[in-house]
Design an enzyme around this catalytic site. Structure first.
Site, PDB file in Angstrom:
ATOM      1  N   GLU A   1       0.825  -1.221   0.000  1.00 30.11           N
ATOM      2  CA  GLU A   1       0.000   0.000   0.000  1.00 30.11           C
ATOM      3  C   GLU A   1       0.856   1.267   0.000  1.00 30.11           C
ATOM      4  O   GLU A   1       0.490   2.287   0.571  1.00 30.11           O
ATOM      5  CB  GLU A   1      -0.975   0.019   1.182  1.00 30.11           C
ATOM      6  CG  GLU A   1      -1.923  -1.163   1.242  1.00 30.11           C
ATOM      7  CD  GLU A   1      -2.647  -1.406  -0.077  1.00 30.11           C
ATOM      8  OE1 GLU A   1      -2.878  -0.442  -0.821  1.00 30.11           O
ATOM      9  OE2 GLU A   1      -2.973  -2.565  -0.363  1.00 30.11           O
ATOM     10  N   GLY A   2       1.976   1.218  -0.665  1.00 28.80           N
ATOM     11  CA  GLY A   2       2.898   2.349  -0.713  1.00 28.80           C
ATOM     12  C   GLY A   2       3.921   2.215   0.386  1.00 28.80           C
ATOM     13  O   GLY A   2       3.583   2.251   1.572  1.00 28.80           O
TER      14      GLY A   2
END
Length: 572
Positions: A430-431
């Site tokens: 998610e980053g």
């Protein structure tokens, strides 16, 4: 493994620190009364303790596997998921018109943390579905919403997000997956995606994939990407799962941890999909799901920290070794100074990260309920801090948990290592946390620092009000906040983004340190300066908060010395 849901902590934070009462005072969330929230937390906590916690080791020892193209999940996961779905824990924040509870994201955040602490591998499944529900509620057509949302909200169907490709990791714009119009309003999706969490399972009727792909006229880069909903089974005229779609699980990744969560390589061979949002606007639509997931992933880290903390405390209370310095103590290692330091650090860090995440969720709720841009700006500002600090806390606390166990922590049978293996990926997906910090130092300061300064002003006002009762705690928090203000002003003044990015990780850590000090001070103030939370606040503010100064020095050093070292220097 045993797990105790920290319901008391959530109730205290909601009542005295992050002020859920402000959310409940809005028309949208008027049902979120203290009694209602407490009842929900108690029920979810019982489910986590009795149903999910026993599955933690099962998922690790008996991983999900792929057999003849069919994913077989870990023993007991089907019953665990059934308890999650039937309890309504997938859809706490989903709209009531489609079968959700319509409650604040803050309540979802608390429940998600408890599920993560009990069994992180299984909790990842409903987390992905929650993000997909929000994306469809905000961007899908009425027809798509009517068909998919009731099934996703009930838990009969599950959802995933498909971004990453082998050649396109963080650089999403480099993806090669194609979407061709079919002429009937649907599209043929062709390509391969990797690292797809819960890409398939054997306990939901359908798996619905949100897939990023490029239309024939899509320009290179992220601006040419569109978003499509691609189900495993195409719904028939009655909305029931129909014929299989042209997609398959190629393989499951063999991971360091999260063995109970099948991470799939997905192949799409002209699979039928439907556009979500506008053409070439896929990244904006997907970011709705990603921002939901970034809060959720930060909370996964906090849940793992809580689980590791409880596991370590239990061991420290049982393990006898050496002579302890505490008269009338337990006679176990919990009385040794260094073990006490580790356990207290674990507890203080977990408490700080939890408060930051709940404050983030409250800001999201207030933004939705009031429509005020300052709440939306606060929610956006806190999101990268929640994600990065929450997951870093999970990693650090689980690592300390192994150390508390000593040599037994390195032995898999104790279960201490599993927390560290499971949570490690949360700083990546998610980053990555580096991307979160660059977002904070870059995009989140594009307002000239307005959202940051508003938050700093609030922290200082509270520190000033606490000076009369808790001066030894309030003063360091106020001083640290002023130092962070100066560092934020330095960041805003830098026009060379490389100078900002070179110090972005310590900049985010400094923000987390100061926010943690603020929330610990709030807890001590609410407690009247006497009690366990005041003692914990004193430890955090006197021993951990001072680290902010080192982070700020690093954050404002610029980039010159980083690039003075050549690649050859690093190799040598």
């Amino acid at each position: 493994m045993p797990y105790r849901a920290p319901v008391e902590e959530f109730n205290f934070l909601f009542s005295h620190v992050v002020k859920l009462e402000d959310v409940a005072a809005t028309e949208r969330f008027a049902d979120a009364t203290p009694d209602m929230v407490t009842a929900i937390l108690n029920e979810a906590g019982r489910m986590c303790e009795a149903v999910l916690a026993p599955l933690q080791r099962e998922g690790d020892l008996h991983p999900a596997r792929l057999e003849n193209g069919v994913v077989r999940t870990s023993p007991g996961f089907d019953e665990g998921y059934k308890a999650i779905a039937e309890g309504g824990w997938v859809s706490i924040s989903a709209s009531q018109e489609n079968g959700g509870m319509g409650l604040p994201m803050a309540v979802t955040t608390a429940v998600n943390e408890m599920m993560s602490g009990a069994c992180l591998s299984l909790q990842l499944n409903p987390l992905m579905t929650q993000g997909q529900i929000e994306a469809l509620e905000n961007h899908a057509s009425d027809a798509i919403r009517d068909t998919y949302l009731p099934k996703l909200i009930s838990g009969e169907w599950s959802g995933t997000m498909n971004l990453t490709e082998a050649q396109a990791g963080s650089d999403v714009g480099a993806l090669r997956t194609r979407a061709e119009p079919n002429g009937d309003g649907s599209y043929a999706i062709t390509g391969q995606k990797i690292y797809i969490s819960w890409g398939d399972n054997d306990f939901t009727e359908n798996v619905c994939h949100l897939v990023l792909a490029r239309l024939p006229d899509g320009v290179p880069g992220t601006k040419g990407i569109s978003l499509f909903l691609v189900p495993k089974h195409i719904p028939d005229e009655n909305g029931a799962p129909g014929k299989p779609n042209d997609l398959k699980v190629v393989s499951l990744e063999h991971k360091m941890g999260l063995h109970g969560s099948p991470t799939a390589v997905m192949q799409y061979d002209g699979a039928q999909g439907w556009l979500i949002g506008e053409e070439h606007d896929g990244m904006r639509c997907m970011f709705t799901m990603m921002n939901n997931a970034r809060l959720g992933v930060g909370v996964q880290g906090i849940g793992a920290a809580e689980g590791a903390l409880q596991h370590a405390i239990t061991y420290a209370q049982e393990r006898s070794q050496g002579k302890t310095p505490v008269e009338n103590g337990t006679g176990t290692i919990i009385d040794h100074a260094d073990v006490r330091r580790m356990l207290t650090t674990m507890k203080a860090e977990t408490a700080a990260a939890r408060a930051i995440a709940l404050a983030n969720a409250v800001a999201i709720d207030m933004a939705h309920a009031t429509g005020k841009p300052d709440w939306a700006a606060r929610a956006a500002f806190l999101t990268p801090i929640t994600k990065a600090f929450g997951t870093d806390t999970g990693i650090a606390v689980s690592d300390l948990g192994i150390q508390v166990h000593g040599g037994m922590g390195y032995i898999e049978e104790t279960g201490a290592a599993q927390y560290a293996r499971d949570v490690r990926v949360t700083a990546i997906y998610e980053g990555t946390n580096g991307i979160q910090s660059m977002d904070l130092a870059g995009r989140k300061l594009m307002d000239g620092g307005e959202a940051a300064y508003a938050l700093l002003d609030e922290i200082e006002r509270h520190a000033e009000s606490a000076r009369s009762t808790l001066p030894e705690l309030a003063e360091p928090v106020w001083n640290a906040t002023e130092s962070l203000r100066e560092a934020t002003e330095w960041m805003v003044a830098q026009k060379n983004m490389t100078d900002r990015f070179a110090g972005s990780v310590p900049f985010l850590r400094a923000w987390a340190r100061v926010l943690g000090g603020h929330f610990h001070l709030c807890a001590a103030s609410a407690e009247g300066g006497e009690g366990k939370r005041t003692r914990l606040a004193r430890f955090y503010i006197k021993r951990l908060l001072p680290e902010h100064a080192g982070h700020i020095a690093h954050a404002t050093a610029g980039s010159e010395d980083l690039y003075a070292l050549t690649p050859d220097d690093l190799v040598a």
